[in-house]
Scaffold this motif. Structure first.
Motif, short mmCIF file in Angstrom:
data_model
loop_
_atom_site.label_atom_id
_atom_site.label_comp_id
_atom_site.label_asym_id
_atom_site.label_seq_id
_atom_site.Cartn_x
_atom_site.Cartn_y
_atom_site.Cartn_z
N VAL A 20 0.84 -1.19 0.00
CA VAL A 20 0.00 0.00 0.00
C VAL A 20 0.88 1.26 0.00
N LEU A 21 1.90 1.23 0.82
CA LEU A 21 2.83 2.37 0.92
C LEU A 21 3.50 2.62 -0.43
N ALA A 22 3.96 1.55 -1.05
CA ALA A 22 4.64 1.66 -2.34
C ALA A 22 3.70 2.24 -3.38
N LEU A 23 2.46 1.80 -3.32
CA LEU A 23 1.48 2.29 -4.29
C LEU A 23 1.21 3.78 -4.11
N LEU A 24 1.07 4.19 -2.85
CA LEU A 24 0.82 5.61 -2.57
C LEU A 24 1.99 6.47 -3.05
N THR A 25 3.19 5.97 -2.81
CA THR A 25 4.40 6.68 -3.26
C THR A 25 4.38 6.83 -4.78
N LEU A 26 4.07 5.74 -5.45
CA LEU A 26 4.01 5.74 -6.90
C LEU A 26 2.97 6.74 -7.39
N PHE A 27 1.86 6.73 -6.68
CA PHE A 27 0.75 7.62 -7.01
C PHE A 27 1.19 9.08 -6.93
N GLN A 28 1.79 9.44 -5.81
CA GLN A 28 2.25 10.81 -5.60
C GLN A 28 3.31 11.20 -6.62
N LEU A 29 4.20 10.27 -6.87
CA LEU A 29 5.30 10.49 -7.81
C LEU A 29 4.73 10.80 -9.20
N SER A 30 3.71 10.04 -9.55
CA SER A 30 3.10 10.19 -10.86
C SER A 30 2.47 11.57 -11.03
N THR A 31 1.70 11.96 -10.01
CA THR A 31 1.03 13.26 -10.09
C THR A 31 2.07 14.38 -10.10
N TYR A 32 3.11 14.20 -9.32
CA TYR A 32 4.18 15.21 -9.27
C TYR A 32 4.84 15.35 -10.64
N SER A 33 5.18 14.18 -11.23
CA SER A 33 5.83 14.19 -12.53
C SER A 33 4.95 14.87 -13.57
N LEU A 34 3.67 14.66 -13.46
CA LEU A 34 2.75 15.24 -14.43
C LEU A 34 2.67 16.74 -14.27
N VAL A 35 2.60 17.19 -13.03
CA VAL A 35 2.49 18.62 -12.77
C VAL A 35 3.75 19.35 -13.21
N SER A 36 4.86 18.75 -12.87
CA SER A 36 6.13 19.40 -13.22
C SER A 36 6.47 19.21 -14.70
N SER A 37 5.69 18.31 -15.36
CA SER A 37 5.84 18.12 -16.80
C SER A 37 7.22 17.69 -17.24
N ASN A 38 7.92 16.95 -16.36
CA ASN A 38 9.23 16.45 -16.76
C ASN A 38 9.11 15.22 -17.66
N THR A 39 8.02 14.52 -17.48
CA THR A 39 7.84 13.28 -18.25
C THR A 39 6.56 13.37 -19.06
N SER A 40 6.53 12.65 -20.15
CA SER A 40 5.33 12.67 -20.98
C SER A 40 4.18 11.94 -20.28
N ILE A 41 2.99 12.37 -20.54
CA ILE A 41 1.79 11.81 -19.91
C ILE A 41 1.63 10.32 -20.21
N GLU A 42 1.90 9.98 -21.50
CA GLU A 42 1.71 8.59 -21.93
C GLU A 42 2.58 7.63 -21.13
N VAL A 43 3.80 8.00 -20.90
CA VAL A 43 4.73 7.12 -20.20
C VAL A 43 4.24 6.85 -18.78
N ILE A 44 3.79 7.91 -18.12
CA ILE A 44 3.29 7.76 -16.76
C ILE A 44 2.10 6.81 -16.71
N ILE A 45 1.15 7.04 -17.59
CA ILE A 45 -0.05 6.20 -17.61
C ILE A 45 0.31 4.76 -17.91
N ALA A 46 1.18 4.56 -18.88
CA ALA A 46 1.60 3.21 -19.26
C ALA A 46 2.26 2.54 -18.06
N GLY A 47 3.10 3.29 -17.37
CA GLY A 47 3.78 2.74 -16.19
C GLY A 47 2.79 2.28 -15.13
N ILE A 48 1.85 3.15 -14.83
CA ILE A 48 0.81 2.82 -13.85
C ILE A 48 0.08 1.55 -14.28
N ALA A 49 -0.29 1.52 -15.56
CA ALA A 49 -1.05 0.39 -16.08
C ALA A 49 -0.28 -0.91 -15.89
#
Lengths: 138, 138
Positions: free
Chosen positions: B12-41
């Motif tokens: 659960v902890l790892a998932l929450l971390t991943l979740f936060q990391l993803s949203t952060y990456s998206l906001v800061s726009s360092n990574t493309s949206i597609e990559v993040i979504i694919a990773g999550i998937a």
DNA sequence: GGTAATTTCATACTTTAGTATGAGTCGTTT
DNA sequence: AAACGACTCATACTAAAGTATGAAATTACC
């Protein structure tokens, strides 16, 4: 087999649609980022569970389903196979005779034929061989 | 049981971390949206497969593992259980005697005891009963 | 160290299993 | 109709399986 390909194709299509929808929603900022990510996560989690279940279910089936074609290829008649099943249930010749409403002599004849066709020396060995050939349920 | 809870908590902890990391990456726009979504998937797909595998694996184990406690509660001795297993393999008394380096008389004694303790009239029935009690492998 | 359980073996016996052979019936196929 | 396979049954026999009883040696346990 064609069915599997069709379903697989539809699945891929649905996923691509979902993918595009997600990126679109994000760009247009109509929905919050967290919801999209959570949605993606749930969908793929479910997909993972379903696929895994299907694969494992196939394994279970192949180990438990009886091979009717093999019964014929061995040359076991309908009655002989019936007797074999009763043997596997632990019944004596006399009990099988009563269950199938025939004489014990008849059962002895059937049993002898079953042993020859399964290449077994005893009824206990016949059970083991029949199990390995996936001819009876266990 | 404690181990399961610990692993679950960590997950659960790892998932929450991943979740936060993803949203952060998206906001800061360092990574493309597609990559993040694919990773999550992919991550959630794998999690789904693993969890499902674990659950089904437990089912398989409970149906195939032999119940050593039940063997003792029935009163089967070590040697008697050995003989029972050989019976289930389809061996005759003589063959079992040769395999275990004892006389056929000894095997007959053991078999008789096994039949009494399993409440079986025949060795074939003993196989069936032992299977139902999950005492032998099938 | 003694007691209980286990393992071993034998002998004698009864019962069940399995083999061999022959034969009659029934339904299907040619 | 004849031939065939499957099912039935019987008799007679041999081989295994299973029972009953007793007993000796070993192991485990208190």
């Amino acid at each position: 087999m064609k069915k599997t390909i069709l379903i697989f194709g539809a699945l891929v299509l649905a996923l691509l649609t979902l993918f595009q929808l997600s990126t679109y929603s994000l760009v247009s900022s109509n929905t919050s980022i967290e919801v999209i990510i959570a949605g993606i996560a749930i969908v793929f989690f479910v997909i993972g569970v379903l696929i895994n279940k299907k694969v494992l279910h196939k394994d279970k089936d192949t180990t438990r389903e009886i091979d009717h074609k093999k019964i014929k290829s061995i040359g076991l008649s309908k009655r002989e196979y019936e007797v074999l099943c009763e043997i596997a249930l632990g019944l004596s010749n006399k009990e099988i005779a009563e269950k199938l409403f025939v004489s014990e002599s008849t059962i002895k004849t059937h049993v002898s034929n079953v042993l020859v066709k399964l290449d077994a020396k005893r009824r206990t060995q016949a059970i083991q061989i029949a199990k390995e050939l996936q001819i009876i349920n266990f």
